[in-house]
Structures are given as C-alpha cells and as structure tokens.
Design a protein around this motif. Structure first.
Motif, PDB file in Angstrom:
ATOM      1  N   UNK A  45     -76.606  -7.269  -2.893  1.00  0.00           N
ATOM      2  CA  UNK A  45     -75.599  -7.602  -3.906  1.00  0.00           C
ATOM      3  C   UNK A  45     -75.904  -8.923  -4.607  1.00  0.00           C
ATOM      4  N   UNK A  46     -77.126  -9.424  -4.454  1.00  0.00           N
ATOM      5  CA  UNK A  46     -77.488 -10.738  -5.001  1.00  0.00           C
ATOM      6  C   UNK A  46     -77.832 -10.713  -6.485  1.00  0.00           C
ATOM      7  N   UNK A  47     -78.077  -9.540  -7.027  1.00  0.00           N
ATOM      8  CA  UNK A  47     -78.479  -9.453  -8.425  1.00  0.00           C
ATOM      9  C   UNK A  47     -79.975  -9.596  -8.624  1.00  0.00           C
ATOM     10  N   UNK A  48     -80.721  -9.639  -7.525  1.00  0.00           N
ATOM     11  CA  UNK A  48     -82.170  -9.769  -7.593  1.00  0.00           C
ATOM     12  C   UNK A  48     -82.806  -8.403  -7.361  1.00  0.00           C
ATOM     13  N   UNK A  49     -83.723  -8.038  -8.244  1.00  0.00           N
ATOM     14  CA  UNK A  49     -84.485  -6.795  -8.098  1.00  0.00           C
ATOM     15  C   UNK A  49     -85.741  -7.123  -7.297  1.00  0.00           C
ATOM     16  N   UNK A  50     -85.821  -6.653  -6.036  1.00  0.00           N
ATOM     17  CA  UNK A  50     -86.943  -7.034  -5.168  1.00  0.00           C
ATOM     18  C   UNK A  50     -88.335  -6.767  -5.749  1.00  0.00           C
ATOM     19  N   UNK A  51     -88.551  -5.640  -6.391  1.00  0.00           N
ATOM     20  CA  UNK A  51     -89.880  -5.342  -6.938  1.00  0.00           C
ATOM     21  C   UNK A  51     -90.257  -6.305  -8.059  1.00  0.00           C
ATOM     22  N   UNK A  52     -89.313  -6.649  -8.906  1.00  0.00           N
ATOM     23  CA  UNK A  52     -89.583  -7.604  -9.977  1.00  0.00           C
ATOM     24  C   UNK A  52     -89.786  -9.006  -9.412  1.00  0.00           C
ATOM     25  N   UNK A  53     -89.033  -9.345  -8.373  1.00  0.00           N
ATOM     26  CA  UNK A  53     -89.181 -10.644  -7.721  1.00  0.00           C
ATOM     27  C   UNK A  53     -90.571 -10.769  -7.104  1.00  0.00           C
ATOM     28  N   UNK A  54     -90.997  -9.731  -6.391  1.00  0.00           N
ATOM     29  CA  UNK A  54     -92.332  -9.732  -5.775  1.00  0.00           C
ATOM     30  C   UNK A  54     -93.431  -9.812  -6.822  1.00  0.00           C
ATOM     31  N   UNK A  55     -93.255  -9.092  -7.921  1.00  0.00           N
ATOM     32  CA  UNK A  55     -94.244  -9.107  -8.996  1.00  0.00           C
ATOM     33  C   UNK A  55     -94.349 -10.500  -9.619  1.00  0.00           C
ATOM     34  N   UNK A  56     -93.209 -11.122  -9.890  1.00  0.00           N
ATOM     35  CA  UNK A  56     -93.212 -12.472 -10.458  1.00  0.00           C
ATOM     36  C   UNK A  56     -93.817 -13.461  -9.462  1.00  0.00           C
ATOM     37  N   UNK A  57     -93.522 -13.290  -8.187  1.00  0.00           N
ATOM     38  CA  UNK A  57     -94.085 -14.168  -7.169  1.00  0.00           C
ATOM     39  C   UNK A  57     -95.606 -14.055  -7.140  1.00  0.00           C
ATOM     40  N   UNK A  58     -96.119 -12.832  -7.141  1.00  0.00           N
ATOM     41  CA  UNK A  58     -97.565 -12.612  -7.106  1.00  0.00           C
ATOM     42  C   UNK A  58     -98.245 -13.309  -8.272  1.00  0.00           C
ATOM     43  N   UNK A  59     -97.637 -13.213  -9.435  1.00  0.00           N
ATOM     44  CA  UNK A  59     -98.207 -13.841 -10.636  1.00  0.00           C
ATOM     45  C   UNK A  59     -98.128 -15.368 -10.572  1.00  0.00           C
ATOM     46  N   UNK A  60     -96.959 -15.901 -10.218  1.00  0.00           N
ATOM     47  CA  UNK A  60     -96.740 -17.346 -10.307  1.00  0.00           C
ATOM     48  C   UNK A  60     -97.262 -18.127  -9.107  1.00  0.00           C
ATOM     49  N   UNK A  61     -97.260 -17.544  -7.932  1.00  0.00           N
ATOM     50  CA  UNK A  61     -97.695 -18.274  -6.730  1.00  0.00           C
ATOM     51  C   UNK A  61     -99.152 -18.707  -6.847  1.00  0.00           C
ATOM     52  N   UNK A  62     -99.956 -17.926  -7.528  1.00  0.00           N
ATOM     53  CA  UNK A  62    -101.369 -18.290  -7.722  1.00  0.00           C
ATOM     54  C   UNK A  62    -101.496 -19.584  -8.518  1.00  0.00           C
ATOM     55  N   UNK A  63    -100.611 -19.764  -9.489  1.00  0.00           N
ATOM     56  CA  UNK A  63    -100.632 -20.969 -10.313  1.00  0.00           C
ATOM     57  C   UNK A  63    -100.157 -22.185  -9.526  1.00  0.00           C
ATOM     58  N   UNK A  64     -99.238 -21.987  -8.588  1.00  0.00           N
ATOM     59  CA  UNK A  64     -98.625 -23.088  -7.845  1.00  0.00           C
ATOM     60  C   UNK A  64     -99.374 -23.418  -6.566  1.00  0.00           C
ATOM     61  N   UNK A  65     -99.768 -22.396  -5.842  1.00  0.00           N
ATOM     62  CA  UNK A  65    -100.373 -22.608  -4.535  1.00  0.00           C
ATOM     63  C   UNK A  65    -101.759 -21.984  -4.498  1.00  0.00           C
ATOM     64  N   UNK A  66    -101.868 -20.764  -4.036  1.00  0.00           N
ATOM     65  CA  UNK A  66    -103.156 -20.073  -4.016  1.00  0.00           C
ATOM     66  C   UNK A  66    -102.895 -18.577  -3.990  1.00  0.00           C
ATOM     67  N   UNK A  67    -103.939 -17.812  -4.247  1.00  0.00           N
ATOM     68  CA  UNK A  67    -103.755 -16.361  -4.236  1.00  0.00           C
ATOM     69  C   UNK A  67    -103.536 -15.837  -2.825  1.00  0.00           C
ATOM     70  N   UNK A  68    -103.809 -16.659  -1.815  1.00  0.00           N
ATOM     71  CA  UNK A  68    -103.578 -16.258  -0.432  1.00  0.00           C
ATOM     72  C   UNK A  68    -102.124 -16.443  -0.003  1.00  0.00           C
ATOM     73  N   UNK A  69    -101.342 -17.174  -0.788  1.00  0.00           N
ATOM     74  CA  UNK A  69     -99.937 -17.396  -0.459  1.00  0.00           C
ATOM     75  C   UNK A  69     -99.203 -16.060  -0.507  1.00  0.00           C
ATOM     76  N   UNK A  70     -98.518 -15.755   0.575  1.00  0.00           N
ATOM     77  CA  UNK A  70     -97.891 -14.450   0.756  1.00  0.00           C
ATOM     78  C   UNK A  70     -96.368 -14.577   0.757  1.00  0.00           C
TER      79      UNK A  70
END
Length: 132
Positions: A45-70
């Motif tokens: 009920x949080x208003x967050x779409x898990x698949x879109x959240x995961x997709x955005x994380x995959x894209x942005x985490x590489x810029x912030x940390x590394x592609x290994x960040x899970x």
C-alpha cells in the motif's frame, strides 16, 4: 496512459535517488566503504511499483556506487486492525473489512511504508537504516 506510466517511472526514480542519497550519507557517516547490498521493505500500500523501483535502482546504483551493488526488495503485505473488535488480519484484494466482525473501521498497521532495512558495505559491515 503513457503520461501515467511516465509519472510512475519518475516517482520510483525519485524515490531511488532519495534512497541512494540516504545510503551515501549513512555510509560516509559510518566511515565509508563500498556498498555491496541494500535491503528494503516496500509495502503493498506504499504507492511504490516494485518492478519500476528495481529498474530505476539498477540504472542509478551504477552511477552512485557500482554495478555490483545489489538491491534486495521485500514486499510487505497490508495488515490491519479492526477498531471495533481488535482483530488483526491481512488485507486481501484491498477489502478493508474485518473478517471477524464484518465491519469497516480498520487501522492499517503494516504494508504502507517504504523502509531501508540494511546496507552491506565492504567487509560485510551492516548498518541498520530508517524509514524513508
């Protein structure tokens, strides 16, 4: 429809940016290190779409940390408590009626939050997080 989807994508992307800022600050305050894993809880009920959240994380985490960040994402079901009889129950199909007494005044007690649970850094140091 396209505008609604774009708005949803931007919402999740903004949440991920906020999360990554928060993680970066926590890690810096704790002495730094390489972020390996971020564990989150996302309520139904949080208003967050898990698949879109995961997709955005995959894209942005590489810029912030590394592609290994899970990202480890736990979906939390909605639970409520009846205000009349006190029964706690898991909400099914978004029907907010007490299964014990059949009434509707209930209070949501779980499943409406987005919560950072832990961050794994470098040598498996885990920092417990806070609600976004």
């Amino acid at each position: 429809m396209r505008d609604a989807l774009w708005g949803s994508i931007m919402h999740e992307r903004s949440l991920v940016q906020t999360l990554l800022n928060q993680v970066q600050q926590i890690v810096a305050d704790d002495g730094g290190g390489v972020v390996k894993e971020i564990q989150m809880q996302v309520g139904d009920l949080s208003g967050v779409e898990p698949l879109l959240f995961e997709s955005a994380f995959t894209e942005l985490a590489r810029e912030w940390f590394s592609k290994e960040c899970r990202l480890v994402l736990e979906i939390v079901p909605v639970k409520a408590e009846c205000r009349l009889c006190g029964q706690c129950f898991e909400v099914q199909k978004f029907e907010f009626l007490c299964p014990a007494c059949g009434t509707g005044p209930v209070e949501v007690i779980q499943g409406d939050q987005v919560k950072l649970m832990s961050i794994t850094v470098d040598s498996e140091n885990t920092v417990t997080g806070a609600k976004l």
